[in-house]
Design a protein around this motif. Structure first.
Motif, PDB file in Angstrom:
ATOM      1  N   MET A  11       0.671  -1.535   0.657  1.00  0.00           N
ATOM      2  CA  MET A  11       0.205  -0.168  -0.267  1.00  0.00           C
ATOM      3  C   MET A  11       1.035   1.657  -0.328  1.00  0.00           C
ATOM      4  SD  MET A  11      -3.070   1.406   2.484  1.00  0.00           S
ATOM      5  CE  MET A  11      -4.086   0.600   2.907  1.00  0.00           C
ATOM      6  N   TYR A  12       0.813   2.234  -1.140  1.00  0.00           N
ATOM      7  CA  TYR A  12       1.084   3.375  -0.539  1.00  0.00           C
ATOM      8  C   TYR A  12       0.868   4.292   0.404  1.00  0.00           C
ATOM      9  CZ  TYR A  12       2.926   2.143  -5.496  1.00  0.00           C
ATOM     10  OH  TYR A  12       4.586   1.553  -6.518  1.00  0.00           O
ATOM     11  N   ASP A  13       1.457   5.338   0.377  1.00  0.00           N
ATOM     12  CA  ASP A  13       0.634   6.593   1.789  1.00  0.00           C
ATOM     13  C   ASP A  13      -0.395   6.572   0.902  1.00  0.00           C
ATOM     14  OD1 ASP A  13       2.194   5.667   4.115  1.00  0.00           O
ATOM     15  OD2 ASP A  13       4.239   6.470   2.930  1.00  0.00           O
ATOM     16  N   LEU A  14       0.405   7.809  -0.145  1.00  0.00           N
ATOM     17  CA  LEU A  14      -0.197   8.874  -0.864  1.00  0.00           C
ATOM     18  C   LEU A  14       0.163   8.767  -2.614  1.00  0.00           C
ATOM     19  CD1 LEU A  14      -1.649  11.543  -1.007  1.00  0.00           C
ATOM     20  CD2 LEU A  14       1.094  12.797  -1.240  1.00  0.00           C
ATOM     21  N   ILE A  15      -1.646   8.606  -3.364  1.00  0.00           N
ATOM     22  CA  ILE A  15      -1.188   8.225  -4.497  1.00  0.00           C
ATOM     23  C   ILE A  15      -1.702   9.182  -5.399  1.00  0.00           C
ATOM     24  CG2 ILE A  15      -2.697   7.207  -6.679  1.00  0.00           C
ATOM     25  CD1 ILE A  15      -2.071   4.655  -5.454  1.00  0.00           C
ATOM     26  N   ILE A  16      -1.498  10.273  -6.354  1.00  0.00           N
ATOM     27  CA  ILE A  16      -1.749  11.279  -6.475  1.00  0.00           C
ATOM     28  C   ILE A  16      -1.847  11.011  -8.489  1.00  0.00           C
ATOM     29  CG2 ILE A  16      -0.654  13.316  -7.615  1.00  0.00           C
ATOM     30  CD1 ILE A  16       1.434  13.536  -5.436  1.00  0.00           C
ATOM     31  N   ILE A  17      -3.133  11.249  -8.881  1.00  0.00           N
ATOM     32  CA  ILE A  17      -3.735  11.337 -10.263  1.00  0.00           C
ATOM     33  C   ILE A  17      -3.777  12.407 -11.142  1.00  0.00           C
ATOM     34  CG2 ILE A  17      -5.775  10.092 -11.799  1.00  0.00           C
ATOM     35  CD1 ILE A  17      -6.324   8.821  -8.979  1.00  0.00           C
ATOM     36  N   GLY A  18      -2.825  12.005 -11.807  1.00  0.00           N
ATOM     37  CA  GLY A  18      -2.830  13.639 -12.677  1.00  0.00           C
ATOM     38  C   GLY A  18      -1.458  13.325 -12.312  1.00  0.00           C
ATOM     39  N   GLY A  19       0.173  14.161 -13.822  1.00  0.00           N
ATOM     40  CA  GLY A  19       1.152  15.074 -13.361  1.00  0.00           C
ATOM     41  C   GLY A  19       1.214  16.531 -13.576  1.00  0.00           C
ATOM     42  N   GLY A  20       0.509  16.884 -13.798  1.00  0.00           N
ATOM     43  CA  GLY A  20       0.341  17.979 -14.476  1.00  0.00           C
ATOM     44  C   GLY A  20       1.100  18.764 -13.505  1.00  0.00           C
ATOM     45  N   PRO A  21       1.449  19.883 -13.398  1.00  0.00           N
ATOM     46  CA  PRO A  21       2.052  20.925 -12.068  1.00  0.00           C
ATOM     47  C   PRO A  21       1.211  20.676 -10.817  1.00  0.00           C
ATOM     48  CG  PRO A  21       1.455  22.526 -14.112  1.00  0.00           C
ATOM     49  CD  PRO A  21       0.827  21.179 -14.551  1.00  0.00           C
ATOM     50  N   GLY A  22       0.212  20.785 -11.084  1.00  0.00           N
ATOM     51  CA  GLY A  22      -0.464  20.322  -8.990  1.00  0.00           C
ATOM     52  C   GLY A  22      -0.028  18.757  -8.799  1.00  0.00           C
ATOM     53  N   GLY A  23       0.175  18.155  -9.712  1.00  0.00           N
ATOM     54  CA  GLY A  23       0.421  16.214  -9.251  1.00  0.00           C
ATOM     55  C   GLY A  23       1.883  16.622  -8.942  1.00  0.00           C
ATOM     56  N   LEU A  24       2.743  16.887  -9.424  1.00  0.00           N
ATOM     57  CA  LEU A  24       4.172  16.887  -9.451  1.00  0.00           C
ATOM     58  C   LEU A  24       4.335  17.742  -8.613  1.00  0.00           C
ATOM     59  CD1 LEU A  24       5.432  17.208 -13.864  1.00  0.00           C
ATOM     60  CD2 LEU A  24       5.662  15.362 -11.693  1.00  0.00           C
ATOM     61  N   ALA A  25       3.811  19.169  -8.859  1.00  0.00           N
ATOM     62  CA  ALA A  25       4.163  20.316  -6.676  1.00  0.00           C
ATOM     63  C   ALA A  25       3.657  18.975  -5.848  1.00  0.00           C
ATOM     64  CB  ALA A  25       3.661  21.001  -7.089  1.00  0.00           C
ATOM     65  N   ALA A  26       3.094  18.394  -5.597  1.00  0.00           N
ATOM     66  CA  ALA A  26       1.947  17.605  -4.895  1.00  0.00           C
ATOM     67  C   ALA A  26       3.279  16.623  -4.812  1.00  0.00           C
ATOM     68  CB  ALA A  26       1.173  17.100  -4.713  1.00  0.00           C
ATOM     69  N   GLY A  27       3.766  15.879  -5.707  1.00  0.00           N
ATOM     70  CA  GLY A  27       4.605  14.934  -5.603  1.00  0.00           C
ATOM     71  C   GLY A  27       5.772  15.125  -4.760  1.00  0.00           C
ATOM     72  N   ILE A  28       6.730  16.490  -4.968  1.00  0.00           N
ATOM     73  CA  ILE A  28       7.354  16.554  -4.752  1.00  0.00           C
ATOM     74  C   ILE A  28       7.825  17.112  -2.852  1.00  0.00           C
ATOM     75  CG2 ILE A  28       9.108  18.630  -4.418  1.00  0.00           C
ATOM     76  CD1 ILE A  28       8.901  18.792  -7.848  1.00  0.00           C
ATOM     77  N   TYR A  29       6.825  17.382  -3.174  1.00  0.00           N
ATOM     78  CA  TYR A  29       6.580  17.816  -1.684  1.00  0.00           C
ATOM     79  C   TYR A  29       6.222  16.511  -0.571  1.00  0.00           C
ATOM     80  CZ  TYR A  29       6.398  23.148  -0.900  1.00  0.00           C
ATOM     81  OH  TYR A  29       6.686  24.259  -1.151  1.00  0.00           O
ATOM     82  N   ALA A  30       5.112  15.405  -1.543  1.00  0.00           N
ATOM     83  CA  ALA A  30       4.581  14.933  -0.342  1.00  0.00           C
ATOM     84  C   ALA A  30       6.402  13.325  -0.012  1.00  0.00           C
ATOM     85  CB  ALA A  30       4.522  13.361  -0.984  1.00  0.00           C
ATOM     86  N   VAL A  31       6.997  13.215  -1.094  1.00  0.00           N
ATOM     87  CA  VAL A  31       8.313  12.581  -0.522  1.00  0.00           C
ATOM     88  C   VAL A  31       9.127  13.471   0.264  1.00  0.00           C
ATOM     89  CG1 VAL A  31       8.305  11.672  -3.209  1.00  0.00           C
ATOM     90  CG2 VAL A  31       9.176  13.385  -2.547  1.00  0.00           C
ATOM     91  N   ARG A  32       9.491  15.023   0.750  1.00  0.00           N
ATOM     92  CA  ARG A  32      10.178  15.674   1.170  1.00  0.00           C
ATOM     93  C   ARG A  32       9.557  15.463   1.914  1.00  0.00           C
ATOM     94  NH1 ARG A  32      13.676  19.307  -0.499  1.00  0.00           N
ATOM     95  NH2 ARG A  32      13.247  20.648   1.814  1.00  0.00           N
ATOM     96  N   PHE A  33       8.455  14.998   2.766  1.00  0.00           N
ATOM     97  CA  PHE A  33       7.537  14.373   4.303  1.00  0.00           C
ATOM     98  C   PHE A  33       7.737  13.064   4.382  1.00  0.00           C
ATOM     99  CE2 PHE A  33       4.523  17.864   2.989  1.00  0.00           C
ATOM    100  CZ  PHE A  33       5.351  18.560   4.567  1.00  0.00           C
ATOM    101  N   GLY A  34       8.235  11.986   2.956  1.00  0.00           N
ATOM    102  CA  GLY A  34       8.862  11.335   3.787  1.00  0.00           C
ATOM    103  C   GLY A  34       7.396  10.030   3.468  1.00  0.00           C
ATOM    104  N   LEU A  35       6.917  10.189   2.236  1.00  0.00           N
ATOM    105  CA  LEU A  35       5.782   9.569   2.089  1.00  0.00           C
ATOM    106  C   LEU A  35       5.938   8.845   0.891  1.00  0.00           C
ATOM    107  CD1 LEU A  35       2.722  11.890   2.075  1.00  0.00           C
ATOM    108  CD2 LEU A  35       3.610  10.452   3.943  1.00  0.00           C
ATOM    109  N   ASN A  36       5.840   7.362   1.149  1.00  0.00           N
ATOM    110  CA  ASN A  36       6.025   6.705  -0.345  1.00  0.00           C
ATOM    111  C   ASN A  36       4.526   7.036  -1.786  1.00  0.00           C
ATOM    112  OD1 ASN A  36       5.882   4.120  -1.970  1.00  0.00           O
ATOM    113  ND2 ASN A  36       5.496   3.059  -0.395  1.00  0.00           N
TER     114      ASN A  36
END
Length: 309
Positions: free
Chosen positions: A1-26
């Motif tokens: 199980m992932y901590d977080l799944i982001i659906i969509g790889g546009g600016p909002g999704g990628l920004a969320a991904g960058i912040y999420a991994v910095r929080f240590g989220l899978n």
């Protein structure tokens, strides 16, 4: 199980991904194609801080490269649906089901098209759906705005301060925009209205440099066709949010309603960018949304871990 799944790889999704991994989220980002986001279609982006002039595609490639270097995992797949089963979020895709503790919906929205000859061919070459984005390219030129709602009239007023002449073509005999916007538009000397008319074709130059040159429009009362020279066509006939994959509270047009932390009516599911009920469809707003949603998702996941400890 992932901590977080982001659906969509546009600016909002990628920004969320960058912040999420910095929080240590899978974290996993799901996207339908290698390069996504409406901004990728823009020839030049001039209103994003730090980049005075950059193509939309180049900017998206920088976002994606940054996310990869930060350690964000991405997968190309079609998401079919999202639903919650207790605290688990089930994301059904065309390559199987995935599970996560939280989900960020970043699926964006697409402007509705006229679907007339020449429209697709001249997107970013004179055809635009955003005056804030592309208006400065038409300084002291002639433009056409198609539509009669708030977005059309608001952007026509903006363009009137940039362009030499603004024509508003609307298929009805009256505007749908708020009266205050109508009053301002009618009082603006370089705005001219063409009512009861619809565009039939957008015509431009061919060759290496392709630009819009004129439109053919039909007078719906007389049935006659007319030609009108223009440097640009700004189309405002609606916008369609890509939100069919999830059943959460939405407004009458299908945009996802969120609270101030961008959480939807489903606990642990967030929405960012153009797919949500937002007052501004802009790149900087989507990036801000991504950062906020990832932060809120991290707090939710931390509480989720404590509850299951």
């Amino acid at each position: 199980m992932y901590d977080l799944i982001i659906i969509g790889g546009g600016p909002g999704g990628l920004a969320a991904g960058i912040y999420a991994v910095r929080f240590g989220l899978n974290t996993l980002i799901l996207e339908r194609s290698e390069i996504s986001g409406q901004i990728a279609l823009a020839d030049v982006v001039e209103n994003y801080p730090g980049f005075p002039a950059i193509s939309g595609l180049e900017l998206m490639e920088k976002y994606k490269s940054h996310a990869q270097e930060a350690g964000v995992e991405t997968k190309i797949t079609e998401v079919l649906s999202v639903h919650a089963e207790g605290n688990r979020k089930i994301i059904s895709t065309d390559s199987g089901d995935l599970e996560s503790k939280a989900v960020i919906i970043a699926t964006g929205a697409n402007p509705k098209h006229l679907n007339v000859p020449g429209e697709k061919e001249f997107i970013s070459k004179g055809v635009s759906y955003c005056a804030i984005c592309d208006g400065p390219f038409f300084r002291n030129k002639t433009v056409i705005v198609v539509g009669g709602g708030n977005s059309a009239i608001t952007d026509a007023l903006l363009l009137s301060k940039i362009a030499r002449k603004v024509y508003i073509i609307h298929r009805r005999d009256r505007l749908r925009a708020a009266k205050i916007l109508q009053d301002r538009a009618f009082a603006t000397p370089n705005i001219e209205f063409i009512f009861n008319s619809c565009i039939l074709e957008i015509i431009g130059s061919s060759g290496n440099i392709r630009r819009v040159e004129k439109v053919i429009f039909k007078d719906l009362k007389t049935g006659e066709n007319h030609e009108l020279a223009t440097d640009g066509v700004f189309i405002y006939v609606g916008i369609h949010p890509n939100t069919e994959i999830i059943d959460v509270e939405k407004d009458e047009e299908g945009f996802i309603r969120t609270d101030r932390f961008l959480e939807t009516s489903q606990k642990g599911i967030y929405a960012v960018g153009d797919c949500r009920d937002t007052p501004i469809w802009q790149l900087v707003a989507a990036v801000r949304d991504g950062a906020l949603a990832a932060t809120a998702a991290n707090e939710y996941i931390e509480s989720f871990k404590k509850d299951t400890a």
